[in-house]
Each structure stands twice: as structure tokens, then as C-alpha cells.
Design a protein around this motif. Sequence first.
Motif, PDB file in Angstrom:
ATOM      1  N   GLN A  66       0.785  -1.241  -0.026  1.00 16.10           N
ATOM      2  CA  GLN A  66       0.055  -0.034  -0.018  1.00 16.10           C
ATOM      3  C   GLN A  66       0.883   1.350  -0.025  1.00 16.10           C
ATOM      4  O   GLN A  66       0.541   2.214  -0.703  1.00 16.10           O
ATOM      5  CB  GLN A  66      -0.675  -0.167   1.077  1.00 16.10           C
ATOM      6  CG  GLN A  66      -2.193  -0.960   1.253  1.00 16.10           C
ATOM      7  CD  GLN A  66      -2.771  -1.019   2.350  1.00 16.10           C
ATOM      8  OE1 GLN A  66      -2.451  -0.706   3.584  1.00 16.10           O
ATOM      9  NE2 GLN A  66      -4.208  -1.643   2.331  1.00 16.10           N
ATOM     10  N   LYS A  67       1.868   1.246   0.825  1.00 14.55           N
ATOM     11  CA  LYS A  67       2.599   2.236   0.961  1.00 14.55           C
ATOM     12  C   LYS A  67       3.376   2.510  -0.505  1.00 14.55           C
ATOM     13  O   LYS A  67       3.749   4.001  -0.922  1.00 14.55           O
ATOM     14  CB  LYS A  67       3.731   2.211   2.189  1.00 14.55           C
ATOM     15  CG  LYS A  67       3.160   2.541   3.470  1.00 14.55           C
ATOM     16  CD  LYS A  67       4.336   2.165   4.551  1.00 14.55           C
ATOM     17  CE  LYS A  67       3.720   2.314   5.746  1.00 14.55           C
ATOM     18  NZ  LYS A  67       4.426   2.164   6.831  1.00 14.55           N
ATOM     19  N   LEU A  75      -6.247  12.772  10.112  1.00 12.22           N
ATOM     20  CA  LEU A  75      -4.966  12.720  10.318  1.00 12.22           C
ATOM     21  C   LEU A  75      -4.415  11.372  10.706  1.00 12.22           C
ATOM     22  O   LEU A  75      -3.156  11.110  10.249  1.00 12.22           O
ATOM     23  CB  LEU A  75      -4.759  13.542  11.803  1.00 12.22           C
ATOM     24  CG  LEU A  75      -5.010  15.122  11.516  1.00 12.22           C
ATOM     25  CD1 LEU A  75      -4.926  15.782  13.083  1.00 12.22           C
ATOM     26  CD2 LEU A  75      -4.006  15.581  10.714  1.00 12.22           C
ATOM     27  N   ASN A  76      -5.034  10.484  11.257  1.00 11.23           N
ATOM     28  CA  ASN A  76      -4.784   9.114  11.634  1.00 11.23           C
ATOM     29  C   ASN A  76      -4.414   8.316  10.038  1.00 11.23           C
ATOM     30  O   ASN A  76      -3.383   7.686   9.940  1.00 11.23           O
ATOM     31  CB  ASN A  76      -5.709   8.282  12.237  1.00 11.23           C
ATOM     32  CG  ASN A  76      -5.611   8.677  13.679  1.00 11.23           C
ATOM     33  OD1 ASN A  76      -4.438   9.154  14.091  1.00 11.23           O
ATOM     34  ND2 ASN A  76      -6.708   8.606  14.498  1.00 11.23           N
ATOM     35  N   HIS A  88       0.586   7.075   6.251  1.00 17.32           N
ATOM     36  CA  HIS A  88       1.595   7.012   5.189  1.00 17.32           C
ATOM     37  C   HIS A  88       2.685   8.014   5.234  1.00 17.32           C
ATOM     38  O   HIS A  88       2.998   8.549   4.346  1.00 17.32           O
ATOM     39  CB  HIS A  88       0.658   7.656   3.829  1.00 17.32           C
ATOM     40  CG  HIS A  88      -0.553   6.392   3.529  1.00 17.32           C
ATOM     41  ND1 HIS A  88      -0.515   5.523   2.805  1.00 17.32           N
ATOM     42  CD2 HIS A  88      -1.778   6.526   3.803  1.00 17.32           C
ATOM     43  CE1 HIS A  88      -1.387   4.707   2.702  1.00 17.32           C
ATOM     44  NE2 HIS A  88      -2.372   5.478   3.070  1.00 17.32           N
ATOM     45  N   PHE A  89       3.108   8.176   6.590  1.00 18.54           N
ATOM     46  CA  PHE A  89       4.116   8.926   7.026  1.00 18.54           C
ATOM     47  C   PHE A  89       5.431   8.625   6.180  1.00 18.54           C
ATOM     48  O   PHE A  89       6.007   9.700   5.322  1.00 18.54           O
ATOM     49  CB  PHE A  89       4.543   8.826   8.235  1.00 18.54           C
ATOM     50  CG  PHE A  89       5.742   9.718   8.762  1.00 18.54           C
ATOM     51  CD1 PHE A  89       5.723  11.176   8.945  1.00 18.54           C
ATOM     52  CD2 PHE A  89       7.151   9.051   8.846  1.00 18.54           C
ATOM     53  CE1 PHE A  89       6.889  11.841   9.091  1.00 18.54           C
ATOM     54  CE2 PHE A  89       8.178   9.670   9.104  1.00 18.54           C
ATOM     55  CZ  PHE A  89       7.992  11.069   9.133  1.00 18.54           C
ATOM     56  N   LEU A  90       5.804   7.663   5.984  1.00 18.24           N
ATOM     57  CA  LEU A  90       7.040   7.076   5.226  1.00 18.24           C
ATOM     58  C   LEU A  90       6.808   7.508   3.592  1.00 18.24           C
ATOM     59  O   LEU A  90       7.724   7.947   3.097  1.00 18.24           O
ATOM     60  CB  LEU A  90       7.345   5.681   5.274  1.00 18.24           C
ATOM     61  CG  LEU A  90       7.949   5.249   6.640  1.00 18.24           C
ATOM     62  CD1 LEU A  90       8.072   3.721   6.667  1.00 18.24           C
ATOM     63  CD2 LEU A  90       9.248   5.965   7.223  1.00 18.24           C
ATOM     64  N   ASP A  91       5.710   7.259   2.958  1.00 20.39           N
ATOM     65  CA  ASP A  91       5.583   7.695   1.790  1.00 20.39           C
ATOM     66  C   ASP A  91       5.719   8.990   1.531  1.00 20.39           C
ATOM     67  O   ASP A  91       6.125   9.508   0.725  1.00 20.39           O
ATOM     68  CB  ASP A  91       4.218   7.300   1.371  1.00 20.39           C
ATOM     69  CG  ASP A  91       3.859   5.607   1.177  1.00 20.39           C
ATOM     70  OD1 ASP A  91       4.769   4.987   0.828  1.00 20.39           O
ATOM     71  OD2 ASP A  91       2.967   5.215   1.951  1.00 20.39           O
ATOM     72  N   LEU A  92       4.877   9.857   2.354  1.00 12.60           N
ATOM     73  CA  LEU A  92       5.032  11.242   2.386  1.00 12.60           C
ATOM     74  C   LEU A  92       6.521  11.972   2.618  1.00 12.60           C
ATOM     75  O   LEU A  92       7.077  12.544   1.917  1.00 12.60           O
ATOM     76  CB  LEU A  92       4.060  12.019   3.530  1.00 12.60           C
ATOM     77  CG  LEU A  92       2.727  11.925   3.038  1.00 12.60           C
ATOM     78  CD1 LEU A  92       1.799  12.329   4.316  1.00 12.60           C
ATOM     79  CD2 LEU A  92       2.231  12.771   2.130  1.00 12.60           C
ATOM     80  N   ASP A  93       7.216  11.116   3.446  1.00  7.77           N
ATOM     81  CA  ASP A  93       8.797  11.421   3.774  1.00  7.77           C
ATOM     82  C   ASP A  93       9.514  11.361   2.513  1.00  7.77           C
ATOM     83  O   ASP A  93      10.390  12.101   1.831  1.00  7.77           O
ATOM     84  CB  ASP A  93       9.206  10.762   4.843  1.00  7.77           C
ATOM     85  CG  ASP A  93      10.582  10.858   5.130  1.00  7.77           C
ATOM     86  OD1 ASP A  93      11.040  12.246   5.490  1.00  7.77           O
ATOM     87  OD2 ASP A  93      11.370  10.180   5.185  1.00  7.77           O
TER      88      ASP A  93
END
Length: 258
Positions: free
Chosen positions: A6-7, A95-96, A101-106
Motif C-alpha cells: 500500500q505504501k 490525521l490518522n 502514510h508518513f514514510l510515503d510522504l517523507d
Amino acid sequence: MSGKTQKTETLKSLNDAFRSKMPSGHSIAQAAFTLATQEHGHDVEWIKSNFSSLVEQIQSQAYDVYLKAESEAGKYALSSVFLNVTDGNDGITVLNKISDHFLDLDRFFLGLTQSRRPRAGRVFEYLLGELFKRLGYPYTARADLEGSIPDFVIPSIEHFKINPMDALIFTVKRTLRERWRQIVTEGTRGLGFFLATIDEKVAKRDLDEMLKTRIYLVVPERIKTKCYPGASNVITFEHFFEHYLDPAMKRWKAGSKI
């Protein structure tokens, strides 16, 4: 479907959406070039006498155009990818979902940062080519010189092949660092090797080494005065025209080489 998959798909979707809205580096350079030359764009003498300031002005404007386009493309990418998973949810849920997908955004934002430098380099090459055209200077762009590919061979690759000692090799590096050594061999047979840059932090040891290998650094007048006042092989664009390119143009024209 696994979280890892998914990521990966999310990152790909972000990149695809961003690229679909982001104008090319060529388009960005064109927009900046038009803004800077709209009043005097066809005045050859004005361009030549203001070449140094034009180089810096267009670089700055191109960066502003790029940041604006990047912001718009980034907004589109984020909304197109995340809107369908956040629509109708309360703020905490939204927000959750995004934080999942924090790593994807990073990685997405890191990719944007890393792409700015090569895009800026292409803008620098483009604007110098366009300014040369406005001044009527002939050149062959990105010619293959036995494996080395300088940005410009002046007056042409054909002339270089006939008489390499009578051609000028002119290449462009927005910033140098150690990369200038990679292109030294491109100018070993030319009349002169000229490396255009707006780098204000070239070390003295590198300038001395360039001098030994017949490399001239070509910079805007402000940078020459501020950063390299005593370096004999650092010249301004205006000096390059007056003492190297224009005399060569007269010789080439007299010999019907252009």
C-alpha cells in the motif's frame, strides 16, 4: 494487500500525480527567460552589456517560477491521492489515515527536494543557450566529443572536427564541487575551455588546478568582483565575449566558417 504494498502504491500515486501537473524544466526556463527579457529581448547590445545581471536574474526568476509550480503540483498530488480516503471523516480520523502514510510522504517530499538541483542546472544551461542565440552566436549543443559531451561547441561540431584547435568548448555547471574534473578532457584539443558557473565557493586550490589545465571559469560580474577578484582564470561573461568569442567570430566569418 500488505501495508508495504500500500505504501509503495501510495508513493507511486503521489509521484505520478505530481509529474502530471508539473511543467518541464524547459517550460520553467522559458517562462523565466521571457519575464527577464520582455522589454529588451531583441536588443543585442543591451543583452551583451547586461549579460551578467541577466544570468543571475533569470536564475532567480526561474527558481520562483519553479517553487510556485511545485506548490501547485504538490497540492494536486496530495488532494488527488488522499481525498478519497479522508472524505467524510472527522479531523482525527483524517490525521490518522494520513499519518499511516508518513514514510510515503517523507520519501515524496525528499524526492521533491532532490529534484530541484538538477532542474536548476538544466535551467542554467537553457538560459545560456537562449542568450547565445539572441546574440547570434552559433553553437552545437551537447555534441559528442569522443565520449565527452560539453554543453556547447562553438561555432559548431563540424568546425571542431575539421580544426579542433580553432573551436571553443563551453560547458555549464551551476555549482562545481569536485565535478569539474570530470569534464577536463572535453577541452584538451580546443582553442579554449570555458566553464560557466554561478558557484561562489570554488576553492583556490581548484582554481589553481584549473589554470594548469587551461580552464577558464566564466561567472557574472558580481561574483567575479566579490569572490574571485585576483584569480586570473576567472573572467566575466562580458570579458569572455570581448576577448575570446567576438575575436573568434571575426576570424570564423572571414574564413566563411559560419
